[in-house]
Design a protein around this motif. Structure first.
Motif, PDB file in Angstrom:
ATOM      1  N   GLN A  75     -58.772 -95.948 -44.538  1.00 42.25           N
ATOM      2  CA  GLN A  75     -57.391 -96.415 -44.416  1.00 42.25           C
ATOM      3  C   GLN A  75     -57.159 -97.706 -45.180  1.00 42.25           C
ATOM      4  OE1 GLN A  75     -57.361 -95.794 -39.943  1.00 42.25           O
ATOM      5  NE2 GLN A  75     -55.259 -95.306 -40.501  1.00 42.25           N
ATOM      6  N   ARG A 116     -39.253 -92.295 -44.890  1.00 39.87           N
ATOM      7  CA  ARG A 116     -40.296 -93.306 -45.065  1.00 39.87           C
ATOM      8  C   ARG A 116     -40.367 -93.739 -46.536  1.00 39.87           C
ATOM      9  NH1 ARG A 116     -42.936 -97.089 -43.886  1.00 39.87           N
ATOM     10  NH2 ARG A 116     -45.157 -97.347 -44.158  1.00 39.87           N
ATOM     11  N   LEU A 151     -48.818 -98.441 -49.684  1.00 42.55           N
ATOM     12  CA  LEU A 151     -48.340 -98.879 -48.374  1.00 42.55           C
ATOM     13  C   LEU A 151     -47.861 -97.717 -47.508  1.00 42.55           C
ATOM     14  CD1 LEU A 151     -46.349-102.103 -49.343  1.00 42.55           C
ATOM     15  CD2 LEU A 151     -48.519-101.981 -48.116  1.00 42.55           C
ATOM     16  N   GLU A 154     -49.637 -96.665 -44.401  1.00 38.72           N
ATOM     17  CA  GLU A 154     -49.850 -97.782 -43.481  1.00 38.72           C
ATOM     18  C   GLU A 154     -51.310 -98.201 -43.418  1.00 38.72           C
ATOM     19  OE1 GLU A 154     -48.010 -96.271 -39.980  1.00 38.72           O
ATOM     20  OE2 GLU A 154     -46.034 -96.876 -40.657  1.00 38.72           O
ATOM     21  N   LYS A 156     -54.753-100.331 -43.233  1.00 41.75           N
ATOM     22  CA  LYS A 156     -55.148-101.500 -42.446  1.00 41.75           C
ATOM     23  C   LYS A 156     -55.447-102.654 -43.370  1.00 41.75           C
ATOM     24  CE  LYS A 156     -57.279 -98.855 -38.756  1.00 41.75           C
ATOM     25  NZ  LYS A 156     -58.594 -98.422 -38.256  1.00 41.75           N
ATOM     26  N   ILE A 186     -44.772-108.305 -44.390  1.00 41.25           N
ATOM     27  CA  ILE A 186     -45.507-107.213 -43.742  1.00 41.25           C
ATOM     28  C   ILE A 186     -46.871-107.631 -43.190  1.00 41.25           C
ATOM     29  CG2 ILE A 186     -44.332-105.383 -44.992  1.00 41.25           C
ATOM     30  CD1 ILE A 186     -46.659-105.230 -46.887  1.00 41.25           C
ATOM     31  N   VAL A 188     -49.990-107.512 -43.933  1.00 38.20           N
ATOM     32  CA  VAL A 188     -51.185-106.679 -43.900  1.00 38.20           C
ATOM     33  C   VAL A 188     -52.322-107.482 -44.553  1.00 38.20           C
ATOM     34  CG1 VAL A 188     -50.521-105.525 -46.053  1.00 38.20           C
ATOM     35  CG2 VAL A 188     -52.178-104.442 -44.544  1.00 38.20           C
TER      36      VAL A 188
END
Lengths: 343, 278
Positions: A75, A116, A151, A154, A156, A186, A188
């Motif tokens: 991910q 999305r 992105l 999503e 990690k 965001i 991240v």
């Protein structure tokens, strides 16, 4: 999600790409891996992503052992220097790719995917271009599509390999500021690789300076710039002038005896008409206006060494320097290291 | 409104001579013989023409020829892609030898290929002696035609796909993997669409070669009327009987078919390449 890198080694044939690298990337931060080419920064990034396996050591995501996990299952979002967009897909299809390859059970419906994708395109400011093909976009737009694509799933962790390297100077500056703002939105955990110190200083929360497969220093941009741990970091983060000096309790004096080397940035050199304490006599060899600054090359009398001073336009006009004139150069701020490093 | 002249000021010299030569060359080498073909065919009356090209034996030969050529090109597209993949992606000992081997069907005289194939697949040949007891007859059946066409068509697919595969960045596969795609999804959705135009070109070339092939097929085909007789053989037969108009009539139909097939492939190709040109 935090990333821990524990004693990672990587060898390519006889070339050591990473030599016992230990690093913790805190959750939610934007970290820059900065170093010259061949310093191992891209290899480290690819090992974090799982595109490369370390010869020894381990990678942990949030404390969880991840070293042997396939890139598919990590991910991570990865952004490549040359975008690596799918040429036969439209912008929309590119961004949707990660969602449409999910196992049928987890796959969102067509409508959800569409929503999305458009949300992401809004985020990267490419809303009107959903039906274009990558070949119809500019470099900066392509890189933003690549970012939206990464992105979409999503991730990690977001990993960027010289994301602005293939863009021209102006677009590069715009895009990196935009990336900074995006990250503030965001949050991240992100790691990006760059060889451009200005980029790292401007964008990153933390900078990891690498050289020859090792980490030289980790710190905030201010730390690595103002308190470089060693001559390499000092040299890599900006311009350098070397003075032989005698260090007396922080009171640096430019002088001849070689006890240690004084490192001074060009903009920390004061050029004066009159002799003062700590100044060396020099001859003006070359004057060059570079944008807002004026670069003056000085030949230090008696040593044959050149020193480069960077003055403001105003300062240069006040001094009204002429070639061949004698001036006095005084380091305003100097950092000393024992003389074991050659530039 | 003034029309733009074709020759603008350009640094590339010789527009006139090169275009002139191209037109002349194509006319001489391609257009002239083809128009002779049509002109000769036109010496037949319309009913005569239909009677010739729609005779049951001729129609059967179309089916065998085009059917086998399509099947062979299809098989070559699949396995040619595989060969190209291995040649590009893996480093193995003797790779250059394999690479050279691919071109052999190009270089071998077709008659040699035909005789070799029929002796290998005949009842007493290396492969034929294994296959025939199991009920698979290759030599002297339509299957033999298919085998010969596959043999001669392979290099076309490999040589068109190979350079495209070489140019594909590994990064796009890595990007797909990062996004969670498995190997099959990566191949199906990322690699194949990129390779498709080249693959279609290879398919079209292999098909065209198969349709036009004569030398390597007649030895292995058995040439039984209505069963394993290819159209080029029928044309030769007509010529031997001094039926020139009949021969050219069949040839014209073949030409038309081939042209339509190639046109279809070209359209498919254009569709699959729609992203590149714009």
């Amino acid at each position: 999600m935090s990333i821990e890198i524990v004693s990672v080694n990587k060898q390519f044939g006889s070339f050591t790409a990473l030599n016992d690298v230990n690093l913790t990337v805190p959750s939610g931060e934007l970290t820059a891996l900065l170093g010259p080419s061949g310093s191992g920064k891209t290899t480290l990034l690819r090992i974090i992503a799982g595109l490369e396996t370390p010869d020894a050591g381990s990678i942990r995501f949030d404390g969880e052992e991840t070293t042997d996990r396939h890139v598919r299952e990590r991910q991570v979002g990865f952004v490549f220097q040359h975008y690596a967009l799918f040429r036969h897909m439209t912008v929309e299809e590119n961004v949707a790719f990660g969602l449409t390859v999910k196992p049928r059970k987890e796959r969102p419906s067509k409508k959800e995917v569409r929503e999305r994708v458009h949300e992401l395109l809004r985020l990267v400011q490419l809303e009107g271009l959903a039906d274009r093909f990558p070949s119809q976009l500019s470099g900066g737009q392509r890189q933003r599509v690549a970012l939206a694509r990464a992105l979409a799933v999503e991730p990690k962790v977001l990993l960027l390999d010289e994301p602005f390297g293939a863009l021209d100077a102006k677009v590069r500056v715009e895009l990196r500021r935009w990336l900074r703002r995006l990250h503030d939105e965001i949050h991240v955990t992100s790691v990006f690789v760059t060889h451009d110190q200005e980029e790292a200083l401007e964008v990153a929360d933390r900078i990891v300076v690498m050289n020859k497969g090792r980490i030289e220093q980790v710190g905030t941009p201010a730390e690595v710039y103002d308190q470089p741990a060693n001559p390499f970091v000092f040299d890599f983060l900006g311009s350098v002038n070397l003075f032989h000096c005698r260090s007396e309790q922080g009171q640096a004096r430019a002088a001849a005896p070689e006890l240690s080397m004084g490192y001074v940035r060009s903009h920390d050199i004061e050029v004066e008409r009159r002799q003062s304490d700590g100044a060396v006599e020099a001859e003006v060899r070359h004057i060059q206006a570079v944008g807002p600054a004026v670069r003056v090359e000085l030949l230090v009398r008696g040593t044959g060494k050149t020193v480069e001073a960077e003055l403001s336009r105003d300062g240069a006009e006040r001094l009204a320097l002429g070639l061949g004139e004698t001036v006095y150069a005084r380091p305003r701020k100097m950092q000393t290291f024992v003389a074991d490093y050659q530039i | 409104m003034a029309t733009k002249p074709i020759t603008r000021n350009t640094v590339i010299p010789g527009f006139g001579p090169t275009l002139g030569y191209t037109v002349f060359y194509l006319s001489l080498i391609v257009l002239l013989p083809l128009s002779a073909l049509v002109v000769k065919t036109a010496s037949l009356t319309w009913p005569e023409f239909i009677a010739t090209v729609a005779a049951p034996r001729v129609v059967a030969s179309y089916k065998v020829t085009f059917g086998a050529a399509l099947a062979a090109a299809g098989v070559n597209a699949l396995f040619g892609l595989l060969v190209a993949w291995v040649l590009v992606r893996y480093s193995l000992p003797g790779k250059r030898l394999i690479d050279a081997l691919v071109d052999l069907p190009f270089a071998l005289p077709t008659a040699v290929a035909g005789i070799t194939l029929s002796s290998v697949y005949a009842a007493n040949g290396w492969l034929g002696s294994i296959l025939e007891p199991r009920g698979i007859k290759v030599a002297f059946t339509p299957l033999g035609i298919f085998v010969a066409m596959t043999f001669i068509g392979l290099p076309f697919v490999v040589r068109t796909v190979q350079p495209v595969l070489e140019e594909l960045e590994e990064e796009i596969e890595e990007a797909a993997a990062c996004l969670g795609a498995n190997r099959w999804q990566t191949f199906r959705r990322v690699l194949l669409p990129e390779l498709l135009p080249a693959l279609l070109t290879g398919f079209a070339l292999a098909f065209a070669r198969g349709v036009g092939e004569y030398g390597s097929i007649i030895f292995i085909a058995g040439n039984m009327p209505m069963v394993s007789e290819i159209t080029p053989l029928l044309i030769i037969t007509k010529l031997e009987q001094y039926d020139y108009a009949g021969a050219t009539a069949i040839a014209t139909v073949m030409l038309l078919f081939s042209f339509l097939m190639l046109l279809t492939v070209n359209l498919l190709q254009k569709w699959s390449r729609r992203h590149a040109a714009r």
